[in-house]
Design a protein around this motif. Structure first.
Motif, PDB file in Angstrom:
ATOM      1  N   ARG A  33     -12.232 -92.507  34.656  1.00 14.96           N
ATOM      2  CA  ARG A  33     -13.728 -91.647  34.765  1.00 14.96           C
ATOM      3  C   ARG A  33     -14.343 -91.596  36.199  1.00 14.96           C
ATOM      4  NH1 ARG A  33     -18.208 -93.036  32.398  1.00 14.96           N
ATOM      5  NH2 ARG A  33     -16.787 -94.189  29.934  1.00 14.96           N
ATOM      6  N   ALA A  34     -13.263 -92.249  37.566  1.00 14.35           N
ATOM      7  CA  ALA A  34     -13.299 -92.586  38.854  1.00 14.35           C
ATOM      8  C   ALA A  34     -13.814 -90.765  38.639  1.00 14.35           C
ATOM      9  CB  ALA A  34     -12.505 -92.917  39.308  1.00 14.35           C
ATOM     10  N   HIS A  35     -12.755 -90.041  38.965  1.00 14.91           N
ATOM     11  CA  HIS A  35     -11.876 -88.742  38.673  1.00 14.91           C
ATOM     12  C   HIS A  35     -13.667 -87.678  38.752  1.00 14.91           C
ATOM     13  CE1 HIS A  35      -7.863 -88.718  40.346  1.00 14.91           C
ATOM     14  NE2 HIS A  35      -7.723 -89.626  40.362  1.00 14.91           N
ATOM     15  N   ALA A  36     -14.198 -87.919  37.092  1.00 15.59           N
ATOM     16  CA  ALA A  36     -14.600 -86.861  36.555  1.00 15.59           C
ATOM     17  C   ALA A  36     -16.280 -87.719  36.878  1.00 15.59           C
ATOM     18  CB  ALA A  36     -14.880 -87.735  34.948  1.00 15.59           C
ATOM     19  N   GLN A  37     -16.370 -88.569  37.536  1.00 13.25           N
ATOM     20  CA  GLN A  37     -17.208 -88.780  38.567  1.00 13.25           C
ATOM     21  C   GLN A  37     -18.027 -88.430  39.753  1.00 13.25           C
ATOM     22  OE1 GLN A  37     -20.244 -90.490  37.481  1.00 13.25           O
ATOM     23  NE2 GLN A  37     -21.222 -89.558  39.099  1.00 13.25           N
ATOM     24  N   ALA A  38     -16.067 -88.214  40.646  1.00 15.59           N
ATOM     25  CA  ALA A  38     -15.984 -87.685  41.802  1.00 15.59           C
ATOM     26  C   ALA A  38     -16.102 -85.611  41.479  1.00 15.59           C
ATOM     27  CB  ALA A  38     -14.224 -87.616  42.663  1.00 15.59           C
TER      28      ALA A  38
END
Length: 72
Positions: A33-38
């Protein structure tokens, strides 16, 4: 939105058993989720419409592998 995720798997073992088979793979854990948000943030900064679409699709719900079915 935070807190609106339905039926998150409780353990890593449950997550490993329920892999996403969608055309656009949804995030399965907090790290993804953090990678997709970034990626979404970067796409918005660079005005990359295609990357915005892909990142949004990855973050969208529901995913049959990740979310419990909701009966109404």
């Amino acid at each position: 939105m935070p807190g609106t995720e339905a039926g998150q798997p409780r353990t890593a073992e449950e997550t490993a058993k329920r892999l996403c088979t969608c055309v656009i793979a949804h995030v399965q854990n907090d790290e993804e989720r953090a990678h997709a948000q970034a990626a979404l943030d970067n796409a918005l900064k660079t005005n990359d419409a295609h990357a915005v679409l892909i990142a949004c699709m990855q973050l969208m719900q529901p995913c049959p592998a990740r979310d419990e079915p909701v009966t109404r």
